[in-house]
Write a protein that holds these residues in place. Structure first.
Motif, short mmCIF file in Angstrom:
data_model
loop_
_atom_site.label_atom_id
_atom_site.label_comp_id
_atom_site.label_asym_id
_atom_site.label_seq_id
_atom_site.Cartn_x
_atom_site.Cartn_y
_atom_site.Cartn_z
N GLY A 1 0.78 -1.33 0.19
CA GLY A 1 -0.04 -0.07 0.16
C GLY A 1 0.82 1.11 0.03
O GLY A 1 0.34 2.32 -0.54
N THR A 2 2.09 1.22 0.71
CA THR A 2 2.85 2.54 0.86
C THR A 2 3.58 2.70 -0.72
O THR A 2 3.56 3.74 -1.14
N ILE A 3 3.87 1.73 -1.07
CA ILE A 3 4.87 1.90 -2.41
C ILE A 3 3.86 2.38 -3.55
O ILE A 3 3.85 2.95 -4.41
N GLY A 4 2.48 1.68 -3.41
CA GLY A 4 1.53 1.90 -4.58
C GLY A 4 0.97 3.43 -4.20
O GLY A 4 0.78 4.27 -5.21
N ALA A 5 0.97 3.94 -2.96
CA ALA A 5 0.36 5.29 -2.81
C ALA A 5 1.30 6.14 -3.28
O ALA A 5 1.02 7.08 -3.92
N VAL A 6 2.71 5.97 -2.91
CA VAL A 6 3.80 6.82 -3.45
C VAL A 6 3.73 6.88 -5.07
O VAL A 6 3.98 7.92 -5.57
N GLY A 7 3.59 5.74 -5.81
CA GLY A 7 3.74 5.42 -7.30
C GLY A 7 2.65 6.24 -7.82
O GLY A 7 2.75 7.00 -8.60
#
Length: 217
Positions: free
Chosen positions: A35-41
């Motif tokens: 979720g963190t990687i997806g949100a930043v991306g």
């Protein structure tokens, strides 16, 4: 007070508690990372299908849990996956990721990108900038998403019911099963201990936040 000592001897109850904790912790950790990687991306980059992915993220939140649970059971059956802890973890990850993405994206929305540019001007690469600058600043959103994921996974019943198998019964499912025949006072004792642990955790977290605020002032 005897029930506080006897519920440890209830093998099925303790096994369901162990399964609940394992599923909740593993699904929360994986959901937070993805979720963190997806949100930043999604907040930083534009790519084809971004709007579609953004819409799909809200599907597990909007649709009824029973629909999502039946859909997951159908997918696992089509893939010939044996029902158990693994399928339950996959199911919990599926509905936990959107909550992490929403929490982290809300934090990124008020993020000052000049801080990242300043770090890169001082010689930091993208990875070091993310670990030293970006991640600490969006950490409140990450913690918020992790807390939501953990709480949702701990008390989930519907999705766990459709994704569970032999030997993977969780505590909510066990209590639901016991309701049909009468809930033992052992469950009340265990629930009291869980509530006390949560209250202590919240109290310690609140005290640490107050100390940080005083230090800033």
């Amino acid at each position: 007070m005897k029930w506080y000592g006897s519920f440890y001897q209830n093998r099925t109850l303790m096994e369901s508690l162990y399964n609940t904790l394992i599923i909740a912790v593993v699904s929360t950790v994986i959901s937070v990372i993805i979720g963190t990687i997806g949100a930043v991306g999604m907040s930083r980059y534009n790519f084809k299908g971004k709007r579609l992915v953004d819409m799909l993220l809200y599907v597990p939140i909007v649709i009824p849990e029973i629909v999502l649970g039946v859909a997951m059971m159908s997918v696992f059956s089509m893939c010939n996956m044996p029902m158990g802890l693994f399928t339950m973890i996959l199911g919990h990850i599926t509905f936990c990721i959107p909550f992490v993405v929403i929490s982290v994206r809300a934090r990124i929305a008020g993020f000052d990108k000049n801080l990242e540019e300043a770090a890169m001007d001082l010689g930091a690469n993208h990875l070091k900038t993310f670990m030293r600058v970006t991640l600490p600043l969006i950490m409140p959103g990450v913690i918020s998403g992790a807390t939501l994921s953990l709480s949702l996974s701990l008390d989930d019943v519907v999705i766990s019911f459709f994704c569970s198998g032999p030997g993977s019964t969780t505590l909510p499912l066990k209590i639901l099963e016991m309701v049909k025949h009468g809930v033992s006072p052992e469950v009340n004792a265990l629930s009291t201990i869980i509530t006390l642990v949560i209250v202590v955790f919240i109290s310690l977290n609140t005290q640490s936040q107050i100390k940080k605020m005083k230090a800033v002032v």
